[in-house]
Design a protein around this motif. Structure first.
Motif, PDB file in Angstrom:
ATOM      1  N   ALA A 119     -54.585 -13.153 165.728  1.00  0.00           N
ATOM      2  CA  ALA A 119     -54.861 -12.302 167.017  1.00  0.00           C
ATOM      3  C   ALA A 119     -55.359 -12.303 168.309  1.00  0.00           C
ATOM      4  O   ALA A 119     -55.396 -12.806 168.039  1.00  0.00           O
ATOM      5  CB  ALA A 119     -56.159 -11.169 166.837  1.00  0.00           C
ATOM      6  N   TYR A 120     -53.939 -11.224 168.897  1.00  0.00           N
ATOM      7  CA  TYR A 120     -54.118 -11.394 170.670  1.00  0.00           C
ATOM      8  C   TYR A 120     -54.248 -10.248 171.202  1.00  0.00           C
ATOM      9  O   TYR A 120     -53.381  -9.176 170.947  1.00  0.00           O
ATOM     10  CB  TYR A 120     -52.664 -12.150 170.712  1.00  0.00           C
ATOM     11  N   ALA A 121     -55.451  -9.852 171.093  1.00  0.00           N
ATOM     12  CA  ALA A 121     -56.253  -8.644 171.862  1.00  0.00           C
ATOM     13  C   ALA A 121     -56.510  -8.983 173.701  1.00  0.00           C
ATOM     14  O   ALA A 121     -56.389  -9.425 174.635  1.00  0.00           O
ATOM     15  CB  ALA A 121     -57.582  -8.353 171.585  1.00  0.00           C
ATOM     16  N   PHE A 122     -55.848  -7.607 174.058  1.00  0.00           N
ATOM     17  CA  PHE A 122     -55.137  -6.842 175.061  1.00  0.00           C
ATOM     18  C   PHE A 122     -56.179  -6.219 175.778  1.00  0.00           C
ATOM     19  O   PHE A 122     -56.341  -5.174 174.590  1.00  0.00           O
ATOM     20  CB  PHE A 122     -53.951  -7.994 176.061  1.00  0.00           C
ATOM     21  N   ALA A 123     -56.415  -6.146 177.227  1.00  0.00           N
ATOM     22  CA  ALA A 123     -56.900  -4.379 177.426  1.00  0.00           C
ATOM     23  C   ALA A 123     -56.152  -3.802 177.319  1.00  0.00           C
ATOM     24  O   ALA A 123     -56.775  -2.273 177.335  1.00  0.00           O
ATOM     25  CB  ALA A 123     -57.238  -5.074 179.310  1.00  0.00           C
ATOM     26  N   LEU A 151     -51.855  -3.655 170.142  1.00  0.00           N
ATOM     27  CA  LEU A 151     -52.880  -4.942 169.650  1.00  0.00           C
ATOM     28  C   LEU A 151     -51.854  -5.746 168.813  1.00  0.00           C
ATOM     29  O   LEU A 151     -51.404  -5.111 167.979  1.00  0.00           O
ATOM     30  CB  LEU A 151     -54.046  -4.625 168.839  1.00  0.00           C
ATOM     31  N   MET A 152     -51.739  -7.331 169.247  1.00  0.00           N
ATOM     32  CA  MET A 152     -50.710  -8.105 168.535  1.00  0.00           C
ATOM     33  C   MET A 152     -50.527  -8.647 167.585  1.00  0.00           C
ATOM     34  O   MET A 152     -52.251  -9.669 167.570  1.00  0.00           O
ATOM     35  CB  MET A 152     -50.399  -9.772 169.599  1.00  0.00           C
ATOM     36  N   LEU A 153     -51.257  -8.931 166.279  1.00  0.00           N
ATOM     37  CA  LEU A 153     -51.615  -9.967 165.491  1.00  0.00           C
ATOM     38  C   LEU A 153     -50.229 -10.018 164.512  1.00  0.00           C
ATOM     39  O   LEU A 153     -49.264  -9.801 164.504  1.00  0.00           O
ATOM     40  CB  LEU A 153     -52.006  -8.796 164.261  1.00  0.00           C
ATOM     41  N   LEU A 190     -47.231  -6.307 164.771  1.00  0.00           N
ATOM     42  CA  LEU A 190     -47.992  -7.041 163.207  1.00  0.00           C
ATOM     43  C   LEU A 190     -46.147  -7.919 163.129  1.00  0.00           C
ATOM     44  O   LEU A 190     -45.435  -7.815 163.306  1.00  0.00           O
ATOM     45  CB  LEU A 190     -47.990  -6.331 162.705  1.00  0.00           C
ATOM     46  N   ASP A 191     -46.182  -9.017 163.715  1.00  0.00           N
ATOM     47  CA  ASP A 191     -45.489 -10.095 163.545  1.00  0.00           C
ATOM     48  C   ASP A 191     -45.568 -10.564 161.962  1.00  0.00           C
ATOM     49  O   ASP A 191     -46.389 -11.414 161.494  1.00  0.00           O
ATOM     50  CB  ASP A 191     -46.009 -11.577 164.670  1.00  0.00           C
ATOM     51  N   PHE A 192     -44.719 -10.627 161.686  1.00  0.00           N
ATOM     52  CA  PHE A 192     -43.935 -10.619 159.829  1.00  0.00           C
ATOM     53  C   PHE A 192     -42.890 -11.733 160.538  1.00  0.00           C
ATOM     54  O   PHE A 192     -42.722 -12.397 158.965  1.00  0.00           O
ATOM     55  CB  PHE A 192     -43.239  -9.859 159.869  1.00  0.00           C
TER      56      PHE A 192
END
Length: 112
Positions: free
Chosen positions: A8-12, A16-18, A51-53
């Protein structure tokens, strides 16, 4: 499960990049993967998700069910989901099930 199937990459700011680190989203891997996805999304309270597949090579009905459930969760919070770097097999499965139109899908190997 001995290793994490999710990064998980959470930014302000959304999204949300997962990233799913499982090569297969099947009956064995999909339930714990999507449970963890929901936990991360709820903890971040960000319902716009990318969501990165890129690592997912195989997708079956359990993975499809998880995607539909996750999409419904995001929709219920006025959010959405984009699937990125979708590989050929999962892209074909999503196309055969008419889910390419239901989800925002970035499939570099096929027209989406």
């Amino acid at each position: 499960m001995t290793e994490s199937m999710l990064t998980a990459y959470a930014f302000a700011m959304p999204p949300l990049m997962l990233s799913i680190a499982a090569a297969e989203l099947d009956a064995a891997t999909a339930p714990p993967t999507f449970t963890r996805l929901r936990e991360v999304i709820d903890a971040a309270q960000q319902y716009e998700v990318q969501l990165d597949f890129g690592e997912v090579e195989f997708l079956d009905c359990a993975g499809i069910g998880g995607l539909i459930t996750l999409n419904n969760l995001l929709d219920s919070h006025a959010g959405g989901m984009v699937l990125t770097r979708v590989r050929p097999h999962p892209c074909r499965v999503l196309g055969l099930t008419d889910l390419l139109q239901a989800f925002a899908v970035q499939c570099p190997s096929c027209a989406s």
